[in-house]
Scaffold this motif. Sequence first.
Motif, PDB file in Angstrom:
ATOM      1  N   ALA A 291       0.833  -1.204   0.000  1.00  0.00           N
ATOM      2  CA  ALA A 291       0.000   0.000   0.000  1.00  0.00           C
ATOM      3  C   ALA A 291       0.870   1.259   0.000  1.00  0.00           C
ATOM      4  O   ALA A 291       0.515   2.274  -0.626  1.00  0.00           O
ATOM      5  CB  ALA A 291      -0.931   0.000   1.203  1.00  0.00           C
ATOM      6  N   MET A 292       2.023   1.189   0.672  1.00  0.00           N
ATOM      7  CA  MET A 292       2.928   2.334   0.674  1.00  0.00           C
ATOM      8  C   MET A 292       3.413   2.651  -0.742  1.00  0.00           C
ATOM      9  O   MET A 292       3.609   3.818  -1.101  1.00  0.00           O
ATOM     10  CB  MET A 292       4.113   2.060   1.599  1.00  0.00           C
ATOM     11  N   LEU A 293       3.589   1.624  -1.573  1.00  0.00           N
ATOM     12  CA  LEU A 293       3.979   1.865  -2.961  1.00  0.00           C
ATOM     13  C   LEU A 293       2.853   2.539  -3.739  1.00  0.00           C
ATOM     14  O   LEU A 293       3.108   3.351  -4.642  1.00  0.00           O
ATOM     15  CB  LEU A 293       4.376   0.551  -3.628  1.00  0.00           C
ATOM     16  N   SER A 294       1.620   2.199  -3.407  1.00  0.00           N
ATOM     17  CA  SER A 294       0.497   2.876  -4.073  1.00  0.00           C
ATOM     18  C   SER A 294       0.397   4.326  -3.618  1.00  0.00           C
ATOM     19  O   SER A 294       0.076   5.216  -4.419  1.00  0.00           O
ATOM     20  CB  SER A 294      -0.815   2.127  -3.808  1.00  0.00           C
ATOM     21  N   PHE A 323      -2.910   6.613 -16.631  1.00  0.00           N
ATOM     22  CA  PHE A 323      -2.438   5.239 -16.399  1.00  0.00           C
ATOM     23  C   PHE A 323      -1.807   5.107 -15.019  1.00  0.00           C
ATOM     24  O   PHE A 323      -2.080   4.147 -14.283  1.00  0.00           O
ATOM     25  CB  PHE A 323      -1.429   4.858 -17.486  1.00  0.00           C
ATOM     26  N   LEU A 324      -0.949   6.056 -14.642  1.00  0.00           N
ATOM     27  CA  LEU A 324      -0.305   5.994 -13.325  1.00  0.00           C
ATOM     28  C   LEU A 324      -1.327   6.134 -12.213  1.00  0.00           C
ATOM     29  O   LEU A 324      -1.238   5.451 -11.183  1.00  0.00           O
ATOM     30  CB  LEU A 324       0.763   7.088 -13.217  1.00  0.00           C
ATOM     31  N   ALA A 325      -2.329   7.011 -12.410  1.00  0.00           N
ATOM     32  CA  ALA A 325      -3.370   7.174 -11.398  1.00  0.00           C
ATOM     33  C   ALA A 325      -4.210   5.903 -11.259  1.00  0.00           C
ATOM     34  O   ALA A 325      -4.507   5.455 -10.148  1.00  0.00           O
ATOM     35  CB  ALA A 325      -4.272   8.364 -11.751  1.00  0.00           C
ATOM     36  N   ALA A 326      -4.585   5.303 -12.397  1.00  0.00           N
ATOM     37  CA  ALA A 326      -5.480   4.145 -12.364  1.00  0.00           C
ATOM     38  C   ALA A 326      -4.780   2.883 -11.902  1.00  0.00           C
ATOM     39  O   ALA A 326      -5.357   2.089 -11.141  1.00  0.00           O
ATOM     40  CB  ALA A 326      -6.087   3.928 -13.751  1.00  0.00           C
ATOM     41  N   PHE A 327      -3.528   2.680 -12.339  1.00  0.00           N
ATOM     42  CA  PHE A 327      -2.860   1.414 -12.043  1.00  0.00           C
ATOM     43  C   PHE A 327      -1.821   1.521 -10.925  1.00  0.00           C
ATOM     44  O   PHE A 327      -1.632   0.566 -10.168  1.00  0.00           O
ATOM     45  CB  PHE A 327      -2.217   0.858 -13.312  1.00  0.00           C
ATOM     46  N   TRP A 329      -1.746   4.075  -8.411  1.00  0.00           N
ATOM     47  CA  TRP A 329      -2.410   4.483  -7.178  1.00  0.00           C
ATOM     48  C   TRP A 329      -3.609   3.596  -6.871  1.00  0.00           C
ATOM     49  O   TRP A 329      -3.598   2.819  -5.907  1.00  0.00           O
ATOM     50  CB  TRP A 329      -2.806   5.954  -7.274  1.00  0.00           C
ATOM     51  N   LEU A 330      -4.649   3.639  -7.689  1.00  0.00           N
ATOM     52  CA  LEU A 330      -5.903   2.969  -7.345  1.00  0.00           C
ATOM     53  C   LEU A 330      -5.803   1.449  -7.432  1.00  0.00           C
ATOM     54  O   LEU A 330      -6.125   0.741  -6.465  1.00  0.00           O
ATOM     55  CB  LEU A 330      -7.021   3.492  -8.245  1.00  0.00           C
ATOM     56  N   SER A 331      -5.357   0.927  -8.553  1.00  0.00           N
ATOM     57  CA  SER A 331      -5.283  -0.524  -8.695  1.00  0.00           C
ATOM     58  C   SER A 331      -4.275  -1.130  -7.734  1.00  0.00           C
ATOM     59  O   SER A 331      -4.507  -2.211  -7.172  1.00  0.00           O
ATOM     60  CB  SER A 331      -4.909  -0.900 -10.134  1.00  0.00           C
ATOM     61  N   GLY A 332      -3.151  -0.451  -7.540  1.00  0.00           N
ATOM     62  CA  GLY A 332      -2.163  -0.955  -6.589  1.00  0.00           C
ATOM     63  C   GLY A 332      -2.732  -1.056  -5.187  1.00  0.00           C
ATOM     64  O   GLY A 332      -2.543  -2.064  -4.483  1.00  0.00           O
ATOM     65  N   LEU A 333      -3.462  -0.008  -4.763  1.00  0.00           N
ATOM     66  CA  LEU A 333      -4.046  -0.033  -3.425  1.00  0.00           C
ATOM     67  C   LEU A 333      -5.110  -1.115  -3.316  1.00  0.00           C
ATOM     68  O   LEU A 333      -5.171  -1.843  -2.313  1.00  0.00           O
ATOM     69  CB  LEU A 333      -4.658   1.334  -3.112  1.00  0.00           C
TER      70      LEU A 333
END
Length: 445
Positions: A291-294, A323-327, A329-333
């Motif tokens: 989550a810290m990476l997101s 792409f960075l926001a969707a994958f 931040w959001l998808s990673g979290l």
Amino acid sequence: MIGGSISRWTMTYFAAALTWLLAALALMVAGIGHPAADLAAPDTLVLVHVVCIGWLSIAMCGALFQFVPVLVAQPLFCERWALPALALVTAGLVSLLAGFMALGARLPSAPWLLPLGAVLLVVGFGLIVVDLGLTAWQRPSGPARFVLVGLASLCATAAFGAVFAFALAGWAGRIGDAVLARGIPLHAIAGLGGWLTLTAMGVSYRLLSMFMLAPDVEDRKSRITLAAGALAVATTVGGGAAAVGFELGLNMVLSIAAVFGLVCAALYGRDLAGIFRARKRRQLELNMRMAMLSFASLAATGLLGIALVATRTLSAHLGAFAFLAAFGWLSGLVLAKLYKIVAFLTWLETYGPVMGRAPTPRVQDLVAESRATKWFAIYYVSVWMGTLALLAAQPGAFRMAAAAMTVGVVGIIHEIIRIRRLEDVALPLRLPAGAVAPHLLFAKT
């Protein structure tokens, strides 16, 4: 669980969402959608809606059906609506995607598919909004307020989307055409920024505090953070709609909204830092480390946006930013929290009924973090490489990054299935007397 029972259909939502995520990755690997096609091309619209509705929105709704009752210590308003809502959203998304494919001449022309998809999605998400909204409204404190603002943003997103669908079918008249021509940024910000981001923030407050044994964020601080985010969405939706209606420019509205959005992100970072400092669990579990990476990806998204605006290249690199926001931040979290949520709910469902009557494993005994770490690492590194490939206008490198992302996601899904099947629990503790093995796709309780 305190404040609510285990949601019967949360696992079903998660399974459907992960299926759509794999579909989105397959499209990217195949070169369908951006960057191979223009951002407004039908193929890109297919990809964007698979990601935002099929993957992120369905996963978010599944989590909310479980955790909104926990946030407000009240039962869900109507558990029976969850499965019909998922069916309606799925049918609406399939119809919408078919309509986009018809626009791109991949299917025979069928203008009615887009309005049909919009209506089904509005009804499906409407059931979800009413169910979750009436539940959260009973005690709207702390994170529940984020959820309520997120649900309001979902309504705005669906309204814009419905107008677009009818306009593309030629059924919305001159006003609908005007909204379609200039309202796409408003639709995107309400969805990604309001519905998905603010809701993710609210849920993360509770999950971080719960899983790290930390006190909840001070109510005054979370109110200020939410106020900044809500102003960003309200400025975008309200001010943007007025600008479109009066045929004014959107630049000033979007600039003001961006400032509020950056303030919200900065305040959220402050709140997260407070949770980490106050935690009693000093050794972070895998879901928290990932989550810290997101969170780092969210910060990088903000910095990238500032840099693109400063260099006047935002329109040229909007795909990389999204792409960075969707994958990142959001998808990673979501992936990081799914890993923990599935283990937590599986433990509650399987071992909660026999607690105190038989030896039971810990929640951490259901997972194999050392094995799962590599899949998350592959995923995050691939997302960052994909972002760089988009910035460098290298579609071949982007497809390679998408293929690597697929490897990471398949590995994470395999780990989640192992958790659900109790495959990493030591045999003597796996199924004590009175415990029942969980079903893969739904809760038996």
